[in-house]
Design an enzyme around this catalytic site. Sequence first.
Site, PDB file in Angstrom:
ATOM      1  N   LYS A  22       1.061  -1.110   0.417  1.00  0.00           N
ATOM      2  CA  LYS A  22      -0.444  -0.316   0.231  1.00  0.00           C
ATOM      3  C   LYS A  22       0.719   1.423  -0.162  1.00  0.00           C
ATOM      4  CE  LYS A  22      -1.856   1.684   3.942  1.00  0.00           C
ATOM      5  NZ  LYS A  22      -1.833   3.163   4.237  1.00  0.00           N
ATOM      6  N   ASN A  23       1.765   1.812   0.799  1.00  0.00           N
ATOM      7  CA  ASN A  23       2.960   2.066   0.991  1.00  0.00           C
ATOM      8  C   ASN A  23       3.543   2.749  -0.307  1.00  0.00           C
ATOM      9  OD1 ASN A  23       1.356   3.542   3.610  1.00  0.00           O
ATOM     10  ND2 ASN A  23       2.916   2.474   4.750  1.00  0.00           N
ATOM     11  N   CYS A 123      -5.069   8.584   9.843  1.00  0.00           N
ATOM     12  CA  CYS A 123      -4.366   7.601  11.502  1.00  0.00           C
ATOM     13  C   CYS A 123      -4.377   8.565  11.643  1.00  0.00           C
ATOM     14  CB  CYS A 123      -3.641   6.342  10.882  1.00  0.00           C
ATOM     15  SG  CYS A 123      -4.080   5.430  10.143  1.00  0.00           S
ATOM     16  N   ARG A 128       0.564  14.561  13.586  1.00  0.00           N
ATOM     17  CA  ARG A 128       1.863  14.428  11.895  1.00  0.00           C
ATOM     18  C   ARG A 128       1.111  16.085  11.129  1.00  0.00           C
ATOM     19  NH1 ARG A 128      -0.729   8.798   9.853  1.00  0.00           N
ATOM     20  NH2 ARG A 128       1.432   8.350   8.492  1.00  0.00           N
ATOM     21  N   ASP A 313       5.290   0.912  11.899  1.00  0.00           N
ATOM     22  CA  ASP A 313       3.812  -0.112  11.460  1.00  0.00           C
ATOM     23  C   ASP A 313       4.001  -1.772  12.107  1.00  0.00           C
ATOM     24  OD1 ASP A 313       2.972   2.488  10.613  1.00  0.00           O
ATOM     25  OD2 ASP A 313       3.565   1.956   8.397  1.00  0.00           O
ATOM     26  N   ARG A 405      -8.805  -0.455   5.344  1.00  0.00           N
ATOM     27  CA  ARG A 405      -7.711   0.265   4.475  1.00  0.00           C
ATOM     28  C   ARG A 405      -6.174  -0.122   3.912  1.00  0.00           C
ATOM     29  NH1 ARG A 405      -5.750   5.474   7.629  1.00  0.00           N
ATOM     30  NH2 ARG A 405      -4.999   5.504   6.268  1.00  0.00           N
TER      31      ARG A 405
HETATM   32  C1  UD1 Z   1       4.554   6.727   6.169  1.00  0.00           C
HETATM   33  C2  UD1 Z   1       3.686   5.623   6.501  1.00  0.00           C
HETATM   34  C3  UD1 Z   1       2.979   5.447   7.624  1.00  0.00           C
HETATM   35  C4  UD1 Z   1       4.624   4.782   8.606  1.00  0.00           C
HETATM   36  C5  UD1 Z   1       5.191   5.865   8.333  1.00  0.00           C
HETATM   37  C6  UD1 Z   1       6.581   5.688   8.977  1.00  0.00           C
HETATM   38  C7  UD1 Z   1       2.913   5.458   3.990  1.00  0.00           C
HETATM   39  C8  UD1 Z   1       1.358   6.204   3.496  1.00  0.00           C
HETATM   40  N1  UD1 Z   1       2.743   5.981   5.537  1.00  0.00           N
HETATM   41  O1  UD1 Z   1       3.752   8.075   6.795  1.00  0.00           O
HETATM   42  O2  UD1 Z   1       2.475   4.126   7.501  1.00  0.00           O
HETATM   43  O3  UD1 Z   1       4.243   4.807   9.754  1.00  0.00           O
HETATM   44  O4  UD1 Z   1       5.687   6.598   7.060  1.00  0.00           O
HETATM   45  O5  UD1 Z   1       7.134   4.663   8.721  1.00  0.00           O
HETATM   46  O6  UD1 Z   1       3.605   5.753   3.618  1.00  0.00           O
HETATM   47  N2  UD1 Z   1       6.620  14.664  10.507  1.00  0.00           N
HETATM   48  C9  UD1 Z   1       6.758  16.338  10.729  1.00  0.00           C
HETATM   49  N3  UD1 Z   1       6.580  16.864   9.649  1.00  0.00           N
HETATM   50  C10 UD1 Z   1       6.064  16.522   8.688  1.00  0.00           C
HETATM   51  C11 UD1 Z   1       6.082  15.151   7.896  1.00  0.00           C
HETATM   52  C12 UD1 Z   1       6.796  14.316   8.847  1.00  0.00           C
HETATM   53  O7  UD1 Z   1       6.677  16.333  12.170  1.00  0.00           O
HETATM   54  O8  UD1 Z   1       5.862  17.237   7.356  1.00  0.00           O
HETATM   55  C13 UD1 Z   1       6.609  13.877  11.343  1.00  0.00           C
HETATM   56  C14 UD1 Z   1       5.829  12.876  12.172  1.00  0.00           C
HETATM   57  O9  UD1 Z   1       4.485  13.432  12.719  1.00  0.00           O
HETATM   58  C15 UD1 Z   1       6.287  12.012  12.450  1.00  0.00           C
HETATM   59  C16 UD1 Z   1       7.500  11.200  11.960  1.00  0.00           C
HETATM   60  O10 UD1 Z   1       7.855  13.090  11.142  1.00  0.00           O
HETATM   61  O11 UD1 Z   1       6.109  11.683  13.834  1.00  0.00           O
HETATM   62  C17 UD1 Z   1       7.865  10.576  10.849  1.00  0.00           C
HETATM   63  O12 UD1 Z   1       6.896  10.928  10.028  1.00  0.00           O
HETATM   64  P1  UD1 Z   1       6.734  10.300   8.028  1.00  0.00           P
HETATM   65  O13 UD1 Z   1       7.888   9.565   7.928  1.00  0.00           O
HETATM   66  O14 UD1 Z   1       6.730  11.167   7.930  1.00  0.00           O
HETATM   67  O15 UD1 Z   1       5.464   9.292   7.494  1.00  0.00           O
HETATM   68  P2  UD1 Z   1       4.319   8.878   6.713  1.00  0.00           P
HETATM   69  O16 UD1 Z   1       5.125   9.453   5.742  1.00  0.00           O
HETATM   70  O17 UD1 Z   1       3.135  10.256   7.436  1.00  0.00           O
END
Ligand code: UD1
Length: 427
Positions: A22-23, A123, A128, A313, A405
């Site tokens: 999915k990701n 989620c 986030r 995850d 999902r």
């Molecule tokens: C992706 C995955 C999710 C997984 C996560 C971490 C997808 C669709 N989802 O989510 O399943 O749990 O990676 O492996 O691929 N953060 C900030 N600012 C930002 C972006 C992120 O502070 O602009 C923080 C987030 O709140 C979190 C951390 O960085 O604490 C990591 O998040 P991130 O790696 O960006 O996760 P996603 O890409 O949302």
Amino acid sequence: MDRIRIRGGNRLSGTLPISGAKNAALPLMAAALLTDKTLTLSNLPYLADITSMSNLLLPLGVSVSVNGNGSARAGRVIELTAARIADTTAPYDLVRKMRASILVLGPLVARCGEAQVSLPGGCAIGTRPVDLHLKGLEHLGAEIELDSGYVRAKAPKGLRGGQVVFPFVSVGATENLLMAACLAKGESQLVNAAREPEIVDLARCLVAMGAKIDGIGTDKLTVQGVDRLGAASHRIVPDRIETGTYAVAAAITGGDIELVDTEIGLIEALGEILDAGGISVTATGRGVRVSCPNGRVRGVDVMTEPFPGFPTDLQAQIMALMATADGAAMITETIFENRFMHVPELMRMGANINVHGASAMVRGAKQLKGAPVMATDLRASVSLVLAGLAAEGETIVNRVYHLDRGYERLEEKLAACGADVERLKSG
Ligand code: UD1
């Protein structure tokens, strides 16, 4: 709303097919916005989030056609063609369903010089934010404004190459910036980039579309911008989180399952934990075999980290396993705050867990007991299914839409390995 009923206690054995990730699929679908030619993706999982992404892309002008071996089956093929971008706005109604919607921002602004994307939902795990996505785009020359819940990005003369240094690792921000940099003028560098297998998969697909990317699989990606990208066909990488989840299903039931259409290299960090707990994880010609020679697992400490560390995850799933282990396990979550919502539900099933800040001390219980439970996110929900497989009696997992999902045909796949699990349709 549908529910899942599990009658626990069955030892799982047999063969279980793993779907495409999915990701990986979600950013790959967004990448179709970068070209007017057709992007063909195979091994597409059948999931609600894939439908949400299609629904987001359609009004932007992407034609979407799904075929393959039956619409409700695994291994489908999707063709995405964004011959002309009809709209550069991703509205709240579509974006709120899925945080990954923010991934259309980079491609849209790179191709059209502007984009408006509603701030995402997804989620309920922590706050986030998307600040890294936005700051990164500013480094590539975009002007960003937040207005009425929307991110408005503009680069009338197109994006230009730049250096983006991420203060910490973000999967989504790396993906967004990588896609944007492909069409920026000149060279871009992404430093402290995420290197999850899904990013490697995206980068490989972009290269097949004509992008020039160096450092794939490392934490420094260098991109030479090109004027346009073209058609490509790409097979989506197997889902490592699904692989890991069913590996835990084998372990928690004292079972023996061969996970096929996947690769052991995708779950190395989990493999090390399982191995330390007395579970055997071995590569087979077509996937991974997970078996539990002693019928029990030993408690092992786990800390989540960016890849190649233990994935956040799989944190809820490993906690369910450790709740049944001999001895104690300290589980520490370093990626998301507030990602322990499964704890109170696991405790209702008899788990012994104490949370202190970002760590949870899990003391293995002799026997979990079935209970009605519910969870507020995808991976938390599946951890309750896993606990239910090991528990005595009946577990009902509510709010199955979370599972839909991210897990394709969950109950079918588990039942084929001997689980007593059934979907109870609502109404
Ligand atoms: C992706 C995955 C999710 C997984 C996560 C971490 C997808 C669709 N989802 O989510 O399943 O749990 O990676 O492996 O691929 N953060 C900030 N600012 C930002 C972006 C992120 O502070 O602009 C923080 C987030 O709140 C979190 C951390 O960085 O604490 C990591 O998040 P991130 O790696 O960006 O996760 P996603 O890409 O949302």
